[in-house]
Every structure is written in C-alpha cells, then in structure tokens.
Scaffold this motif. Structure first.
Motif, short mmCIF file in Angstrom:
data_model
loop_
_atom_site.label_atom_id
_atom_site.label_comp_id
_atom_site.label_asym_id
_atom_site.label_seq_id
_atom_site.Cartn_x
_atom_site.Cartn_y
_atom_site.Cartn_z
N ARG A 263 0.83 -1.20 0.00
CA ARG A 263 0.00 0.00 0.00
C ARG A 263 0.87 1.26 0.00
NH1 ARG A 263 -2.13 3.53 3.77
NH2 ARG A 263 -4.25 4.28 3.37
N GLN A 264 1.96 1.19 0.80
CA GLN A 264 2.88 2.31 0.85
C GLN A 264 3.50 2.57 -0.52
OE1 GLN A 264 3.44 4.03 3.66
NE2 GLN A 264 5.07 5.39 2.95
N LEU A 265 3.88 1.47 -1.20
CA LEU A 265 4.48 1.60 -2.53
C LEU A 265 3.49 2.15 -3.55
CD1 LEU A 265 6.50 -1.75 -2.77
CD2 LEU A 265 7.42 0.55 -2.43
N ALA A 266 2.23 1.71 -3.45
CA ALA A 266 1.23 2.12 -4.43
C ALA A 266 0.72 3.53 -4.20
CB ALA A 266 0.06 1.13 -4.40
N TYR A 267 0.58 3.93 -2.94
CA TYR A 267 -0.09 5.19 -2.63
C TYR A 267 0.87 6.37 -2.51
CZ TYR A 267 -4.32 2.52 -1.46
OH TYR A 267 -5.43 1.72 -1.51
N TYR A 268 2.11 6.10 -2.16
CA TYR A 268 3.01 7.21 -1.85
C TYR A 268 4.25 7.20 -2.73
CZ TYR A 268 0.12 7.53 2.32
OH TYR A 268 -0.95 7.65 3.17
N ASP A 269 4.71 8.39 -3.04
CA ASP A 269 5.98 8.54 -3.73
C ASP A 269 7.11 8.18 -2.76
OD1 ASP A 269 7.77 9.65 -5.89
OD2 ASP A 269 8.28 11.01 -4.26
N GLN A 270 7.94 7.23 -3.15
CA GLN A 270 8.92 6.68 -2.22
C GLN A 270 10.02 7.68 -1.85
OE1 GLN A 270 8.41 3.51 -0.78
NE2 GLN A 270 6.50 4.19 -1.74
N LEU A 271 10.27 8.66 -2.69
CA LEU A 271 11.33 9.64 -2.40
C LEU A 271 10.84 10.73 -1.46
CD1 LEU A 271 14.21 10.68 -2.93
CD2 LEU A 271 13.28 11.98 -4.86
N THR A 272 9.67 11.28 -1.74
CA THR A 272 9.20 12.47 -1.00
C THR A 272 8.21 12.15 0.11
OG1 THR A 272 7.36 12.83 -2.54
CG2 THR A 272 9.48 13.86 -3.08
N HIS A 317 22.60 13.97 -8.92
CA HIS A 317 21.22 13.56 -8.66
C HIS A 317 20.94 13.30 -7.18
CE1 HIS A 317 19.75 13.32 -12.80
NE2 HIS A 317 20.98 12.92 -13.13
N LEU A 318 21.95 12.93 -6.42
CA LEU A 318 21.73 12.72 -4.99
C LEU A 318 21.34 14.02 -4.30
CD1 LEU A 318 24.62 10.25 -4.03
CD2 LEU A 318 22.19 9.73 -4.32
N VAL A 319 22.02 15.11 -4.67
CA VAL A 319 21.65 16.42 -4.12
C VAL A 319 20.29 16.83 -4.64
CG1 VAL A 319 22.27 18.87 -4.05
CG2 VAL A 319 24.07 17.13 -3.86
N GLY A 320 20.03 16.52 -5.92
CA GLY A 320 18.71 16.81 -6.48
C GLY A 320 17.60 16.11 -5.73
N ASP A 321 17.85 14.86 -5.35
CA ASP A 321 16.86 14.12 -4.55
C ASP A 321 16.63 14.78 -3.20
OD1 ASP A 321 16.56 12.31 -6.57
OD2 ASP A 321 17.75 10.72 -5.63
N GLU A 322 17.71 15.26 -2.59
CA GLU A 322 17.58 15.95 -1.29
C GLU A 322 16.74 17.22 -1.44
OE1 GLU A 322 18.50 14.92 1.76
OE2 GLU A 322 18.98 13.05 0.71
N VAL A 323 16.91 17.91 -2.55
CA VAL A 323 16.12 19.13 -2.80
C VAL A 323 14.64 18.76 -2.93
CG1 VAL A 323 15.66 21.00 -4.44
CG2 VAL A 323 18.02 20.41 -3.85
N LEU A 324 14.36 17.70 -3.68
CA LEU A 324 12.97 17.25 -3.84
C LEU A 324 12.34 16.90 -2.49
CD1 LEU A 324 13.32 14.95 -6.99
CD2 LEU A 324 11.96 17.05 -6.86
N LYS A 325 13.10 16.19 -1.65
CA LYS A 325 12.58 15.83 -0.33
C LYS A 325 12.36 17.06 0.54
CE LYS A 325 15.74 12.53 0.45
NZ LYS A 325 16.46 11.43 1.13
N PHE A 326 13.26 18.03 0.43
CA PHE A 326 13.14 19.25 1.23
C PHE A 326 11.90 20.05 0.82
CE2 PHE A 326 14.24 23.85 1.55
CZ PHE A 326 14.14 23.95 2.93
N VAL A 327 11.70 20.20 -0.49
CA VAL A 327 10.52 20.94 -0.98
C VAL A 327 9.24 20.23 -0.55
CG1 VAL A 327 9.28 21.71 -3.04
CG2 VAL A 327 11.77 21.98 -2.92
N ALA A 328 9.23 18.90 -0.67
CA ALA A 328 8.05 18.13 -0.25
C ALA A 328 7.78 18.32 1.23
CB ALA A 328 8.28 16.64 -0.57
N GLU A 329 8.83 18.35 2.03
CA GLU A 329 8.69 18.56 3.47
C GLU A 329 8.09 19.93 3.76
OE1 GLU A 329 11.74 19.05 7.23
OE2 GLU A 329 12.32 17.70 5.60
N CYS A 330 8.55 20.94 3.05
CA CYS A 330 8.01 22.30 3.23
C CYS A 330 6.53 22.36 2.85
CB CYS A 330 8.81 23.30 2.38
SG CYS A 330 10.51 23.53 2.94
N ILE A 340 -4.68 17.96 -0.07
CA ILE A 340 -4.02 16.87 -0.79
C ILE A 340 -2.76 17.40 -1.45
CG2 ILE A 340 -4.29 15.06 -2.52
CD1 ILE A 340 -7.35 15.60 -2.36
N ALA A 341 -1.65 16.70 -1.26
CA ALA A 341 -0.39 17.08 -1.92
C ALA A 341 0.23 15.85 -2.55
CB ALA A 341 0.57 17.72 -0.93
N ALA A 342 0.74 16.00 -3.78
CA ALA A 342 1.33 14.86 -4.48
C ALA A 342 2.53 15.31 -5.30
CB ALA A 342 0.30 14.21 -5.40
#
Length: 418
Positions: A263-272, A317-330, A340-342
């Motif tokens: 369910r976690q894999l299907a419903y949520y983006d694994q990175l953010t 891309h590793l730093v890019g992934d960190e940026v994506l996670k940071f923006v998602a967190e904000c 709803i946020a996706a």
C-alpha cells in the motif's frame, strides 16, 4: 456461563501455584536442594526455548526465533555455572558465595543485552548477534575464574555496591526495553508482544528482589529465583502457543505487514513521502465529490522547482533528490490534513486545497518562507500557478489555468536570470 478462557488459565495456573508453594516449603527445609531444583527447572526451560527455536525456525518463518534460541543457550550455560558453584555444592571448594553471585549478574546482564539487541537492532544478522553473545559470555566467565570480575557478595557483609548498582541499571534498561517492545509494529515481534512484556516484567521483579537479600539462603533470594524461572517460562509458552499452536496468526500478521508495504508503494511517492500521481487522482475524485455536494470552492496549486535541471547537472542527482525531499517537506508542513499534496512527476508538485481554506497565496507564502531556511549551498525557490474550481467539470479548466500561470512565472524568471 463460565468463561472458557478463564477456565483454561485456572487449569494451567493451579498446578504452577501448587508447585511454587511446595518449593517455598522446601526452601525452608533445605534451601540448597530448592535452589538446585529451581535452577535446573530454569536451565531446562532455557534449553527448551533454544531447542524449539532451532527446530521450528523453518515452520514458524520468524527471524526472532533463532536469535531467542541463541540467547537462551548462552544464558543457560551461565545459569548452569551459577548452579554448580552455589554455596554448599562444593564442586569448587575454594570458592565462596561471591562467584555464584557473579555468574548470576553475568546471566542477567547477558539476557538484558540479548533483549536490547533483539528489539533495538532487529535487523542485526544472526552471526553478529551470536558473536556478541559468545565474546561477552567467554570474557565474563574467564574473568570469574581468574578473579578479575568485580566482587558481588562478601561474607558477613552481603551484597556489594557493584552488584546492587548493576541490578538497578539492568532494571532501567529492561524498563526502557518494554517501551520499545510496545512501539514495535513488526509482526515478528508483535505476535509475542504480551509474552515479551510479561517476561521482562518478571525479570525486573527478580532483579529488584536480588537487591534486597543479605543471606544467599534468604527469602528474597528464593523470590528472585522464582521470578527468573517464571520469566523463562513465559518466553517458552509464548513460543509454543504463538509460534507453533497459532502459526496462522503469525502468517496473517506477516501478510498484513506485506499489505501495508505494498500500500505504501502504491499510494506514496517513495522519495518524497507525498501521494503518488496515481493515488492523487483517486483521492481527488473523493475530494471533488465532497466539493460539489457541499457547494464549496477548492483551489489547485501546481509547483515547479526553479532551475532543478541545473541543480542536478551541477551538484548531482543525490543532491537533487535531497532538494525534492526538502521541498516536499516544506509543502507537507504548510498544508492542512484535509488538503491533498502529491509529487506529480519530476520536480512538479500538485496541491488541492479543500473548501474553506485560507487561500492559495497564504499557503504559498508559508511554503516559500520555509524554503528560505534551506541547508544547501545554493538558493531553492519555486514557481507556481493556482486556480479555483467548484466542480469536476471545472477542475480540468482550473488545472490548465494553474499550469499556464506556472509557466508564465517560470518564463519571467528565466528572462530575469538572462
């Protein structure tokens, strides 16, 4: 009508109570005989845990089985040394009551260490788990035989401060372990949750009893050995009942873990950690139905990270992934639980604010304010567009309008940068 469960508990507990009563009177008559019997009961129970754990690990398919077996094998070895060195046995004629007390402390410390490794490092490989216990056991026993282990009991004086302090430290560690066990969601532990908690509570009761005696043949010494035996028995019964008699419960619990993972894999983006695009569309349908039924307005916000391609190209891309996670967190910290946020794709995010929201601009200002608190060596900012809608038919138009405003903002920023 009599409760069958209560009747079953009574059926099991009555013989146990009779046996404990007989052991109490035996301890008054011949404490050394009592001690030998209760210790061999405990050793037999510990070895039974080991045998059941080793012989049924494939049947139970529970990784904790083998580790429990390894733990109680080494604990039983130390308990055996404690038993044959006890005051009055005279197998080691030059020893006093100190050495068996030292073995007792080693056994309880080893058991506590095993619990800590089981529940605080559940993914530790079995060979590392075994290695830690082997090294600890051998070193501790060697120290006792060569007189290098701290004194635990002095004749005419009783327990040493080292022994009492160690018991209290073990009690604290065991209490912390109980809280950890209660928080664990993994099925391999959860089906034994009550068993482990009961066993640890009995161990704590035993440890506290062993801080009170001054005579190795005294009442609190008797009581401590009883509590320790019952703690082993709780583990053994838990293994037999939950691991063998009720394997279906274990399988169901494991399937539930797998279902939650899928369910976690299907419903949520694994990175953010935000909703995935597919699940966003599903949740949105429900949100649109509520919006139409209650005649409310909703707002859609589309967000894109500025210069994200350049960030990836320059910093990796590793730093890019960190940026994506940071923006998602904000984003996640700036919206309500009803919104709803996706992650819509790449560096694009979509937010739908449910009815009676404070407004898209307020949410966006909050997001941008949080973005300024970034931890990177370069600025992190976003472009965005938003629009209002009140029905399913209006949603597509609102999405296109928000997308158009987003690209207008991005283009205007590019002109400024150029």
């Amino acid at each position: 009508m009599e409760n069958p469960k209560s009747k079953k508990v009574l059926l099991y507990s009555l013989p146990l109570m009779i046996a404990l009563t007989l052991l109490f009177f035996l301890s008054k008559h011949n404490y050394l005989l009592y001690h030998t019997i209760i210790e061999f009961f405990a050793i037999f129970t510990g070895l039974s845990i080991m045998l059941i754990a080793f012989t049924t690990k494939e049947l139970a398919e529970n990784p904790i089985f083998t580790k429990l077996g390894i733990l109680y094998l080494f604990v039983s070895i130390v308990d055996f040394l404690h038993t044959i060195s006890y005051k009055g046995i005279k197998i080691f004629p030059n020893w006093s009551a100190n050495q068996p007390t030292q073995f007792w402390i080693i056994g309880r410390s080893l058991e506590t260490l095993g619990f800590i490794l089981l529940f605080f490092s559940p993914n530790m490989k079995k060979r590392y788990f075994s290695l830690i216990l082997v090294v600890t056991t051998i070193l501790s026993i060697t120290c006792v035989f060569f007189g290098a282990f701290p004194d635990c009991f002095v004749e005419t004086k009783g327990l040493t401060p080292f022994k009492v302090i160690t018991e209290y430290i073990l009690v604290i560690l065991l209490a912390v372990t109980i809280f950890k066990v209660l928080k664990i969601k993994d099925s391999s532990v959860k089906i034994f949750q009550k068993t482990f908690v009961l066993s640890i509570l009995l161990t704590i009761a035993g440890e506290l009893s062993f801080t009170l005696y001054s005579d190795v043949y005294g009442f609190f010494n008797f009581l401590g050995h009883i509590f320790r035996f019952l703690s082993y028995l709780a583990i053994l019964i838990g293994l037999v009942i939950e691991g063998l008699k009720n394997p279906v419960n274990a399988i169901i619990s494991q399937l539930e873990d797998e279902r939650r993972h899928l369910r976690q894999l299907a419903y949520y983006d694994q990175l953010t950690g935000l909703y995935s695009r597919n699940f966003f569309e599903e949740v949105l349908k429900k949100q649109l139905a509520i919006t139409e039924r209650e005649e409310l307005f909703s707002e859609i916000i589309i967000i894109d990270i500025d210069n994200f391609k350049q960030i990836n190209d320059r910093y990796g891309h590793l730093v890019g992934d960190e940026v994506l996670k940071f923006v998602a967190e904000c984003i996640n910290q700036s919206i309500r639980s009803s919104d709803i946020a996706a992650r819509y794709g790449g560096d694009e995010f979509v937010i739908v604010l449910s009815g009676k929201s404070e407004g898209a601009m307020n949410v966006l200002e909050r997001i941008r304010s949080k973005l300024k608190q970034h931890r990177f060596d370069f600025p992190v900012d976003i472009s965005y567009g938003f629009a209002r809608f009140s029905s399913t038919n209006e949603y597509r138009t609102a999405f296109e309008k928000a997308d158009e405003l987003l690209y207008k903002m991005k283009n205007s920023k590019k002109q400024i940068y150029q």
